[in-house]
Design an enzyme around this catalytic site. Structure first.
Site, short mmCIF file in Angstrom:
data_model
loop_
_atom_site.label_atom_id
_atom_site.label_comp_id
_atom_site.label_asym_id
_atom_site.label_seq_id
_atom_site.Cartn_x
_atom_site.Cartn_y
_atom_site.Cartn_z
N CYS A 207 -47.05 44.22 -33.26
CA CYS A 207 -46.54 45.01 -32.13
C CYS A 207 -46.50 46.50 -32.47
O CYS A 207 -46.85 47.34 -31.65
CB CYS A 207 -45.11 44.60 -31.79
SG CYS A 207 -44.80 42.85 -31.82
N ASP A 208 -46.04 46.84 -33.66
CA ASP A 208 -45.65 48.23 -33.92
C ASP A 208 -46.49 48.96 -34.96
O ASP A 208 -46.32 50.16 -35.15
CB ASP A 208 -44.17 48.26 -34.35
CG ASP A 208 -43.25 47.71 -33.26
OD1 ASP A 208 -43.59 47.90 -32.07
OD2 ASP A 208 -42.23 47.09 -33.58
N CYS B 280 -42.17 43.15 -36.36
CA CYS B 280 -43.46 42.71 -35.84
C CYS B 280 -44.54 43.76 -36.10
O CYS B 280 -44.63 44.74 -35.38
CB CYS B 280 -43.34 42.40 -34.35
SG CYS B 280 -44.90 41.88 -33.62
#
Ligand code: NAP
Length: 307
Positions: free
Chosen positions: A134-135, A131
């Site tokens: 997300c990261d 992701c």
């Protein structure tokens, strides 16, 4: 006889559990084999509202579960292995035992597809991610690699150039599934380098518990080489966890549940929440919102049925 069984214990399922438990419906949550869903595979989550310092993914999903349990939600380990959605009440086989329920919320998510390398699996959350949203933030000025040749890979590679010093996109063929516009955008981005006809053989360094590089192989020439990498992002598709409902509920060709408006599905009394229906947003907060919507639908449905 249950009022509601919630299938899945990620952000969507646990949020549906809070709402249905507070409505006194005594939900039963089937945790699934990947309990906690995709949040349990991430580290710091900085974009879930309400946590100015961020929160670890596994802590976030565990907190939501505890919140649901405090209102009386009941959790059972394991998965739904068989279902009869044409029966009234609905019938679900949970780890060998048939359970009858008036309604169900399918919140079984979509699992990221991985390469399946042992080293890759060991480094999930330690430099290996599925992701970018997300990261990506954690890889400022770092060397990033993205795997895949579809729209997701192009989108993620472009997105990651906001953070990384360079982004290498690795694809196993020299033709792309990605749409022309997405591919052109990636080709025109000066920070993205393409490696085609190339596969990843190994992700380093499991002994240090962080990603430091990869071993690559050109499938046409057989050439093998190593490359330094700090962040390793998979964008090779997702698999919705709907196999157990196949043929009983309307899905698209890839198995994603088709929404019939709000949280409704093609089967009365069966609702959806989270990534099992969502191939676009796939965020913890949208999954939580979906769980809330499905729970409200369940309440209304039961009320209309006179329960
Ligand atoms: P996808 O289109 O199925 O592409 C998956 C890619 O991963 C393919 O290039 C495939 O290679 C590769 N792949 C699969 N398994 C692999 C493996 N084991 N090792 C190496 N490579 C592997 O998936 P997606 O990109 O996630 O897109 C899914 C859907 O969402 C598509 O319909 C897409 O258009 C849509 N989407 C749209 C947008 C947008 O418009 N903004 C953004 C994201 C996604 P091969 O080609 O060789 O099979």
């Amino acid at each position: 006889m249950r009022n509601v069984v919630i299938i899945g214990s990620g952000c969507a399922g646990n949020t549906a559990a809070i709402y249905t438990a507070r409505a006194n419906l005594k939900p039963l949550v089937v945790s699934g084999y990947e309990a906690g869903g995709q949040l349990s595979l991430t580290t710091l989550v900085e974009n879930f509202p309400g946590f100015p310092e961020g929160i670890n993914g596994p802590d976030l999903v565990e907190n939501i579960k505890k919140q649901a349990q405090s209102f009386g939600a009941e959790y059972v380990h394991g998965a739904v292995t068989e279902a009869d959605l044409s029966a009234r009440p609905l019938r679900l086989r949970i780890e060998g035992e048939w359970v009858e329920t008036r309604t169900a919320i399918i919140a079984s998510g979509a699992s990221a597809r991985w390469l399946g390398l042992e080293s890759e699996q060991k480094l999930i959350g330690h430099g290996v991610s599925s992701c970018a949203t997300c990261d990506g933030f954690f890889y400022r000025d770092k060397k990033i690699m993205v795997i895949g040749g579809g729209d997701s890979a192009m989108e993620e590679a472009n997105f990651l150039t906001r953070f990384g010093r360079e982004v290498t996109l690795v694809h196993r063929r020299d033709e792309f599934r990605a749409s022309k516009i997405m591919l052109d955008r990636a080709h025109h981005n000066p920070k993205i380098k393409f490696l085609t006809n190339t596969v990843v053989e190994e992700v380093y360094d499991v002994s240090k518990n962080l990603v430091s590089g990869v071993r690559l192989r050109n499938v046409k020439t057989g050439e093998v080489w190593e490359q330094e990498v700090d962040g390793f992002f998979l964008a090779i598709g997702h698999i919705p966890n709907t196999a157990v409902f196949r043929g009983q509920i309307e899905t698209d060709a890839d198995g994603y549940v088709i929404s019939k408006g709000g949280a409704r599905t093609s089967v009365a009394g069966v609702f959806h929440a989270g990534d099992v229906q969502d191939r676009v947003y796939r965020q913890a907060i949208t999954a939580a919102g979906g769980g809330c919507m499905a729970a409200i639908e369940v309440e209304r449905y039961l009320e209309a049925e006179g329960h």
